[in-house]
Design an enzyme around this catalytic site. Sequence first.
Site, PDB file in Angstrom:
ATOM      1  N   HIS A 232      -3.251   7.099   2.085  1.00  0.00           N
ATOM      2  CA  HIS A 232      -3.688   5.778   1.622  1.00  0.00           C
ATOM      3  C   HIS A 232      -5.025   5.472   2.296  1.00  0.00           C
ATOM      4  O   HIS A 232      -5.166   5.618   3.519  1.00  0.00           O
ATOM      5  CB  HIS A 232      -2.625   4.737   1.983  1.00  0.00           C
ATOM      6  CG  HIS A 232      -3.130   3.338   1.903  1.00  0.00           C
ATOM      7  ND1 HIS A 232      -3.783   2.865   0.785  1.00  0.00           N
ATOM      8  CD2 HIS A 232      -3.108   2.314   2.804  1.00  0.00           C
ATOM      9  CE1 HIS A 232      -4.129   1.599   0.999  1.00  0.00           C
ATOM     10  NE2 HIS A 232      -3.740   1.255   2.210  1.00  0.00           N
TER      11      HIS A 232
ATOM     12  N   ASN B 240     -10.157  -0.392   0.652  1.00  0.00           N
ATOM     13  CA  ASN B 240      -8.702  -0.265   0.530  1.00  0.00           C
ATOM     14  C   ASN B 240      -8.248  -0.910  -0.780  1.00  0.00           C
ATOM     15  O   ASN B 240      -8.290  -2.138  -0.910  1.00  0.00           O
ATOM     16  CB  ASN B 240      -8.071  -0.949   1.749  1.00  0.00           C
ATOM     17  CG  ASN B 240      -6.555  -0.935   1.724  1.00  0.00           C
ATOM     18  OD1 ASN B 240      -5.937  -0.681   0.695  1.00  0.00           O
ATOM     19  ND2 ASN B 240      -5.945  -1.247   2.862  1.00  0.00           N
TER      20      ASN B 240
ATOM     21  N   CYS C  21       0.820  -1.224   0.000  1.00  0.00           N
ATOM     22  CA  CYS C  21       0.000   0.000   0.000  1.00  0.00           C
ATOM     23  C   CYS C  21       0.851   1.270   0.000  1.00  0.00           C
ATOM     24  O   CYS C  21       0.320   2.368  -0.143  1.00  0.00           O
ATOM     25  CB  CYS C  21      -0.946  -0.004   1.192  1.00  0.00           C
ATOM     26  SG  CYS C  21      -2.013  -1.449   1.206  1.00  0.00           S
TER      27      CYS C  21
HETATM   28  N1  COA Z   1     -17.570  -8.066  11.383  1.00  0.00           N
HETATM   29  C1  COA Z   1     -17.944  -8.253  12.647  1.00  0.00           C
HETATM   30  N2  COA Z   1     -17.072  -8.474  13.626  1.00  0.00           N
HETATM   31  C2  COA Z   1     -15.772  -8.510  13.304  1.00  0.00           C
HETATM   32  C3  COA Z   1     -15.305  -8.317  11.991  1.00  0.00           C
HETATM   33  C4  COA Z   1     -16.280  -8.091  11.016  1.00  0.00           C
HETATM   34  N3  COA Z   1     -15.964  -7.889   9.723  1.00  0.00           N
HETATM   35  N4  COA Z   1     -13.977  -8.400  11.973  1.00  0.00           N
HETATM   36  C5  COA Z   1     -13.589  -8.629  13.231  1.00  0.00           C
HETATM   37  N5  COA Z   1     -14.673  -8.710  14.032  1.00  0.00           N
HETATM   38  C6  COA Z   1     -14.737  -8.935  15.461  1.00  0.00           C
HETATM   39  C7  COA Z   1     -13.494  -9.586  16.007  1.00  0.00           C
HETATM   40  O1  COA Z   1     -13.578 -10.987  15.830  1.00  0.00           O
HETATM   41  C8  COA Z   1     -13.555  -9.175  17.450  1.00  0.00           C
HETATM   42  O2  COA Z   1     -14.435 -10.039  18.105  1.00  0.00           O
HETATM   43  P1  COA Z   1     -14.087 -10.564  19.591  1.00  0.00           P
HETATM   44  O3  COA Z   1     -13.958  -9.326  20.430  1.00  0.00           O
HETATM   45  O4  COA Z   1     -15.259 -11.422  19.915  1.00  0.00           O
HETATM   46  O5  COA Z   1     -12.799 -11.285  19.427  1.00  0.00           O
HETATM   47  C9  COA Z   1     -14.214  -7.802  17.403  1.00  0.00           C
HETATM   48  O6  COA Z   1     -14.831  -7.695  16.130  1.00  0.00           O
HETATM   49  C10 COA Z   1     -13.263  -6.647  17.581  1.00  0.00           C
HETATM   50  O7  COA Z   1     -12.154  -6.891  16.756  1.00  0.00           O
HETATM   51  P2  COA Z   1     -10.995  -5.879  16.713  1.00  0.00           P
HETATM   52  O8  COA Z   1      -9.871  -6.475  15.942  1.00  0.00           O
HETATM   53  O9  COA Z   1     -10.717  -5.373  18.116  1.00  0.00           O
HETATM   54  O10 COA Z   1     -11.636  -4.696  15.917  1.00  0.00           O
HETATM   55  P3  COA Z   1     -10.988  -3.309  15.652  1.00  0.00           P
HETATM   56  O11 COA Z   1     -11.793  -2.261  16.322  1.00  0.00           O
HETATM   57  O12 COA Z   1      -9.514  -3.329  15.898  1.00  0.00           O
HETATM   58  O13 COA Z   1     -11.209  -3.183  14.095  1.00  0.00           O
HETATM   59  C11 COA Z   1     -10.031  -3.438  12.043  1.00  0.00           C
HETATM   60  C12 COA Z   1     -10.656  -4.136  13.233  1.00  0.00           C
HETATM   61  C13 COA Z   1      -9.456  -4.489  11.111  1.00  0.00           C
HETATM   62  C14 COA Z   1     -11.113  -2.657  11.322  1.00  0.00           C
HETATM   63  C15 COA Z   1      -8.925  -2.458  12.543  1.00  0.00           C
HETATM   64  O14 COA Z   1      -8.078  -3.140  13.432  1.00  0.00           O
HETATM   65  C16 COA Z   1      -8.135  -1.895  11.427  1.00  0.00           C
HETATM   66  O15 COA Z   1      -8.635  -1.179  10.600  1.00  0.00           O
HETATM   67  N6  COA Z   1      -6.803  -2.169  11.383  1.00  0.00           N
HETATM   68  C17 COA Z   1      -5.979  -1.697  10.301  1.00  0.00           C
HETATM   69  C18 COA Z   1      -6.170  -2.612   9.123  1.00  0.00           C
HETATM   70  C19 COA Z   1      -5.652  -2.031   7.855  1.00  0.00           C
HETATM   71  O16 COA Z   1      -5.909  -0.891   7.543  1.00  0.00           O
HETATM   72  N7  COA Z   1      -4.931  -2.839   7.077  1.00  0.00           N
HETATM   73  C20 COA Z   1      -4.415  -2.471   5.835  1.00  0.00           C
HETATM   74  C21 COA Z   1      -3.294  -1.536   6.007  1.00  0.00           C
HETATM   75  S1  COA Z   1      -2.633  -1.102   4.475  1.00  0.00           S
END
Ligand code: COA
Length: 332
Positions: free
Chosen positions: A257, A287, A116
């Site tokens: 990004h 993304n 990215c």
């Molecule tokens: N729908 C519903 N629930 C989901 C889910 C989805 N699509 N994806 C994850 N969950 C759940 C998890 O299993 C977790 O459940 P649990 O508490 O029972 O274990 C809960 O939601 C919270 O997960 P968490 O990882 O704490 O969520 P978050 O607030 O950190 O959000 C992301 C997750 C992925 C959106 C966030 O971490 C993020 O954006 N990270 C950066 C990712 C990124 O940009 N990557 C590319 C970079 S180039």
Amino acid sequence: MNQLGTGIAITGSGSAASEVTLDNHQLSQIVDTSDEWITSRTGIQKRHLMDAQGSLSEMAATAAHSAIAMAGIAPEDLDLIILATSTPDDLFGSANQVQAHLGASKAVAFDITAACSGFVFGLATASQFIRTGLYQNVLLIGADILSRWVDWSDRSTCVLFGDGAGAVVLQANQSDRLLGFALCSDGTQNSCLQLAYEPQDQEIVKGLTVAKGTYQPITMSGKEVYRFAVQKVPEVIEKALFRADITTEQVDWLVLHQANQRILDAVAQRLNIPKHKVLSNLAQYGNTSAASIPIVLDEAVRLEKIKSGDIIVTSGFGAGLTWGAAVFKWGR
Ligand code: COA
């Protein structure tokens, strides 16, 4: 850093994506998720997806055509084509297929891979060839079809990504408009976000086993990537701004990004850049990896939000881990 060498201007932009989209409601029929969860955690409402027969190089060429037309040059004027992608049609590189689609017979073409961050790393790479006086007209494309490599049963990743292509033309120019950049890598955190090669044994003669090539779908530690982005992106932007001798107050547009709306908001807040200066099209695209910056940039240029002379700071970040920022004035 800009005084030594030829000036550079970014004179055209273009973008392309499949017309086929998948919205959050459709996704919630595939995995255990909801529109409410995806929208509130990421800002994404839908993503464009390339069909199975779709070609990355054709999509890249479509974006490139628009960028070349806006720059007012012909494909035969191009000296160099750089394709930033992690999802080429051909692991040997897809830039040459783009060159063929465009009929850019004079241009040399190659791929770069920086996930990215690919577009920002590509800007820095492209600029070197112009700065040194070697080339005058360079086409830089960011294009990815991550849907090929997403695990569509993993709700923590499949909701995030989409497909697309964006392109810009960089040209040698009397006044220098590419004001500064900074690039970083940290391979110790590589496992946070991977599209990893996983070898399978293949015995070719008795006692001699080589690997059979396969790649695993994308894996990601979402929380770690989030923390990394929110900490490192403001730092690298400040570094690039310092090198460009530009203050955050002078910035007209923050073009990050497009990974997650919460990351965009947090980075803007840390830099004290007001929301109305932050470009976002996450809701419509998700993304799109190396394509996300040039797509959102192109939209804003075509809507005449971005005008000639506007100061843009852009930052890419992602797998590697890699991150970088560039500061430039739009147009000639
Ligand atoms: N729908 C519903 N629930 C989901 C889910 C989805 N699509 N994806 C994850 N969950 C759940 C998890 O299993 C977790 O459940 P649990 O508490 O029972 O274990 C809960 O939601 C919270 O997960 P968490 O990882 O704490 O969520 P978050 O607030 O950190 O959000 C992301 C997750 C992925 C959106 C966030 O971490 C993020 O954006 N990270 C950066 C990712 C990124 O940009 N990557 C590319 C970079 S180039």
